[in-house]
Design an enzyme around this catalytic site. Structure first.
Site, short mmCIF file in Angstrom:
data_model
loop_
_atom_site.label_atom_id
_atom_site.label_comp_id
_atom_site.label_asym_id
_atom_site.label_seq_id
_atom_site.Cartn_x
_atom_site.Cartn_y
_atom_site.Cartn_z
N CYS A 102 13.95 9.73 8.53
CA CYS A 102 13.86 9.56 9.43
C CYS A 102 14.43 9.60 10.04
O CYS A 102 14.29 9.88 11.12
CB CYS A 102 12.99 8.30 9.14
SG CYS A 102 13.58 6.53 8.38
N GLY B 247 1.78 4.08 13.89
CA GLY B 247 2.37 3.27 14.27
C GLY B 247 1.75 2.86 15.22
O GLY B 247 1.23 1.57 15.77
N GLU C 292 8.74 0.50 11.54
CA GLU C 292 9.99 1.89 11.34
C GLU C 292 8.96 2.81 11.33
O GLU C 292 8.63 3.86 10.71
CB GLU C 292 10.97 1.45 9.77
CG GLU C 292 12.39 2.19 10.06
CD GLU C 292 12.14 3.38 9.81
OE1 GLU C 292 12.26 4.30 10.25
OE2 GLU C 292 12.50 3.39 8.31
N GLY D 89 6.59 5.07 8.33
CA GLY D 89 5.99 6.04 8.66
C GLY D 89 5.77 6.97 9.52
O GLY D 89 6.90 6.12 10.89
N SER D 90 5.16 7.26 10.71
CA SER D 90 5.02 7.98 12.04
C SER D 90 4.99 7.31 13.12
O SER D 90 3.38 6.30 13.22
CB SER D 90 3.70 9.74 11.61
OG SER D 90 2.43 9.24 11.67
N THR D 91 5.58 8.31 14.27
CA THR D 91 4.83 7.46 15.61
C THR D 91 3.48 7.13 15.66
O THR D 91 3.07 5.50 15.81
CB THR D 91 5.60 7.75 16.09
OG1 THR D 91 7.08 7.16 15.97
CG2 THR D 91 5.35 7.23 18.09
N GLU D 92 3.03 8.34 15.58
CA GLU D 92 1.68 8.37 15.20
C GLU D 92 0.58 6.88 14.68
O GLU D 92 -0.15 6.12 15.28
CB GLU D 92 0.61 9.62 15.17
CG GLU D 92 -0.43 10.39 15.37
CD GLU D 92 -0.64 11.81 14.82
OE1 GLU D 92 0.49 12.17 14.22
OE2 GLU D 92 -1.79 12.18 14.33
N GLU E 110 10.18 15.46 16.12
CA GLU E 110 10.43 15.66 14.92
C GLU E 110 9.78 16.50 13.70
O GLU E 110 8.47 16.98 13.97
CB GLU E 110 9.64 14.29 13.66
CG GLU E 110 10.29 13.81 12.94
CD GLU E 110 10.13 12.59 12.12
OE1 GLU E 110 8.98 11.83 12.42
OE2 GLU E 110 10.65 11.20 11.38
N LYS F 238 0.76 -0.80 -0.19
CA LYS F 238 0.31 0.08 0.12
C LYS F 238 0.88 1.28 0.03
O LYS F 238 1.85 1.26 1.20
CB LYS F 238 -0.35 -0.26 1.18
CG LYS F 238 -2.59 0.60 0.97
CD LYS F 238 -2.51 1.88 0.77
CE LYS F 238 -2.00 2.72 1.81
NZ LYS F 238 -1.60 4.47 1.55
P1 ADP Z 1 2.29 11.15 6.77
O1 ADP Z 1 1.19 11.33 8.02
O2 ADP Z 1 3.30 11.86 6.82
O3 ADP Z 1 2.01 10.88 5.44
P2 ADP Z 1 2.10 8.30 7.94
O4 ADP Z 1 2.35 7.71 8.89
O5 ADP Z 1 0.69 8.71 8.26
O6 ADP Z 1 2.04 9.82 7.76
O7 ADP Z 1 1.70 7.23 6.51
C1 ADP Z 1 2.65 6.64 6.19
C2 ADP Z 1 2.02 5.00 5.65
O8 ADP Z 1 0.78 4.84 7.09
C3 ADP Z 1 0.86 6.13 3.81
O9 ADP Z 1 0.87 5.20 3.22
C4 ADP Z 1 -0.40 6.02 4.93
O10 ADP Z 1 -1.36 5.92 3.72
C5 ADP Z 1 -0.71 4.76 5.96
N1 ADP Z 1 -1.80 5.31 6.51
C6 ADP Z 1 -1.68 6.28 7.99
N2 ADP Z 1 -2.77 5.94 8.10
C7 ADP Z 1 -2.75 4.67 8.16
C8 ADP Z 1 -3.82 4.14 9.57
N3 ADP Z 1 -4.73 4.50 10.31
N4 ADP Z 1 -3.19 2.81 9.65
C9 ADP Z 1 -2.98 2.15 8.55
N5 ADP Z 1 -1.73 2.90 7.87
C10 ADP Z 1 -2.05 3.95 7.53
#
Ligand code: ADP
Length: 503
Positions: free
Chosen positions: A308, A256, A274, A251-254, A405, A198
């Site tokens: 990151c 995650g 990560e 992606g972001s810790t949030e 960050e 994805k």
């Molecule tokens: P950013 O906020 O910088 O876009 P994210 O960590 O939200 O970074 O995004 C990284 C990936 O996680 C993207 O592919 C995004 O579509 C996906 N993503 C965003 N929200 C969710 C979620 N609740 N569950 C799983 N994947 C998600």
């Protein structure tokens, strides 16, 4: 030009990139390119030129269900049935195809992310190919072991089997899209897993081109699937899906944390995460400044700071502070910002307006708290989401700007007096992804390496990435490691078999 001008306006674009963009964009499920169930699409744009590149399928639960089913069929069928050498051959072929299509992929990646295409071509895309090669090599080397039981008085033949965890979802960010796709898929394939990828909504294009190369490389249908999606819908559906055995995420810790919650509420799927970072780059006065200064600049300004492991906190021993900071500021001021297809561009724009607003507000808030801006400190130009390379100083080391960050080309410069003090400062964050230490004193270098709480430590260097070198975070920077045998082990379930043989 406004945002809605299409890529046709871009006369310098390669013919094969234009031809790719001209095709309708579809999910890649079960070996076929298919329309999304909802019929809804969203557009992806070049963040430098603000031109629309393509309309992409907005994947939903039905699309995710179909992709997971296809991956399951391949896992219980053709992919698993192939001998490891044949699986390796597909992976090697995919690596070759990335090299063969390097120019096209680099331009596509550049346009979709805004980064200079020549940088993507030189650095991350060959690395993506090499990750497929590296793990293709491992595909024929997966092993278990035989062992003696330590307590049981009867005789047993005991051994372990390394079995693939199953269907893997790779959820990836927008900063290094094709490379991240390789990081997620390659170790999974090596051990016999199948995958649903994805890509981030901002950068879906190279994943879709990779899908075409997957067909050309001869992977059985369903081994690798790609579902594009807008917002969190498709990603969240994968994280919660009972048919997904593992999620590997960057992606972001949030986000995650959301994935952890979704895994916990569904089938306790395995996770490799990560996440964010706020990595310290520590320069002692005895360091080789000819290398340390430009590296410190590259560590934060490279990829416009959207990395990151960016070296976003610079600590310099007090006696060398002015020299180092002046040097980094000088480099920052002279950095060439530009669009993806501009050969002289060193760094591109931020990924999106959202990202630009976030960086702007963090820097403005810091300025409001009395932090000094030594260079940059604002948007550059009127079109595109460019942000000037920025060096800040005079912040409280516990402040938001020094501990959170930013994900932009913004450096917090701080001075220190001794080893103990800088180690405490370096570890004073919830993150623990990477650290860079500069000194000619070998004992001190290794003391610092042992003391710093980070998954990667680079001594007299920065950003050392290699398919054989494990990478991942301590603390809130993540769970598990990517690369190396450790990265592959994360896709293996160990089965212990004990057979009574008498006694
Ligand atoms: P950013 O906020 O910088 O876009 P994210 O960590 O939200 O970074 O995004 C990284 C990936 O996680 C993207 O592919 C995004 O579509 C996906 N993503 C965003 N929200 C969710 C979620 N609740 N569950 C799983 N994947 C998600």
């Amino acid at each position: 030009m406004t945002k809605h001008v299409l890529y046709h306006e871009l006369s310098t674009m390669r013919g094969d990139v234009r031809a790719f963009l001209d095709q309708p964009k579809k999910h890649f499920i079960g070996g076929d390119f298919v329309d999304g169930a909802s019929g809804e699409t969203f557009w992806t744009e070049d963040p430098g030129l603000e031109i629309v590149l393509a309309d992409v399928q907005s994947g939903n639960q039905s699309d995710v269900d179909a992709a997971v089913e296809a991956a399951r069929r391949a896992f219980e069928g053709e992919w698993t049935a192939m001998v490891p050498a044949a699986r390796a051959a597909c992976m090697f072929k995919l690596a070759d195809l990335i090299y063969e299509n390097l120019d096209q992929l680099a331009e596509l990646e550049g346009l979709d992310t805004g980064k200079p295409a020549h940088v993507a071509k030189a650095l991350e895309l060959p690395f993506a190919a090499e990750v497929f090669r590296y793990y293709g090599g491992w595909a024929t080397k997966v092993r278990g072991s035989t062992l003696d039981l330590s307590l049981n008085p009867e005789k047993f033949h005991a051994y372990t089997r390394s079995e693939p965890v199953g269907v893997v979802a790779g959820i990836i960010p927008w900063n290094f899209p094709l490379a991240q796709a390789a990081f997620k898929i390659a170790p999974a394939l090596a051990v016999g897993c199948t995958a649903v990828l994805k890509p981030a909504e901002q950068t879906p294009l190279t994943a879709l081109r990779l899908a075409e190369l997957v067909v050309e490389a001869g992977f059985p249908a369903g081994t690798i699937n790609v579902v594009t999606g807008y917002g969190h819908t498709a990603g969240a559906a994968l994280a919660a899906h009972p048919g997904v055995d593992k999620v590997t995420f960057t992606g972001s810790t949030e986000t995650g944390r959301r994935i952890i919650a979704a895994a916990g509420a569904s089938n306790l799927k395995r996770l490799t995460l990560e996440l964010g970072g706020k990595s310290p780059l520590i320069i002692f006065a005895d360091a080789d400044m000819e290398r340390a200064i430009p590296t410190a600049a590259a560590a934060i300004f490279g990829n416009a700071g959207q990395v990151c492991n960016a070296g976003s906190r610079l600590y310099v021993e007090a006696s060398a502070y002015d020299r180092v900071v002046e040097g980094v500021v000088e480099i920052g001021r002279n950095m060439q910002l530009g669009c993806a297809l501009d050969g002289s561009s060193e760094i591109g724009p931020l990924m999106s307006k959202t990202q630009l607003d976030r960086v702007t507000s963090m820097v403005d808030a810091a300025r409001g708290e009395g932090v000094s801006v030594l260079c940059g400190g604002g948007r550059e130009g009127e079109k595109g989401h460019f942000y000037a390379p920025t060096v800040l100083t005079g912040m409280d080391t516990a402040s938001k700007i020094a501990t959170e960050e930013i994900f932009g080309p913004v450096l917090c410069a701080m001075s220190f007096d001794d080893e103990e003090a800088v180690l405490a400062e370096a570890n004073r964050t919830n993150y623990g992804l990477a650290a860079s230490i500069w000194t000619e004193n070998a004992g001190r270098a290794h003391r610092m390496a042992a003391g710093v709480k980070a998954g990667a430590v680079w001594i007299n260097s920065f950003g050392v990435f290699d398919p054989n070198l494990p990478f991942g975070g301590f603390k809130e920077s993540g769970w598990g490691r990517e690369f190396g045998p450790e990265g592959m082990a994360a896709f293996i379930e160990t089965k212990a078999v004990s057979m009574h043989i008498g006694g």
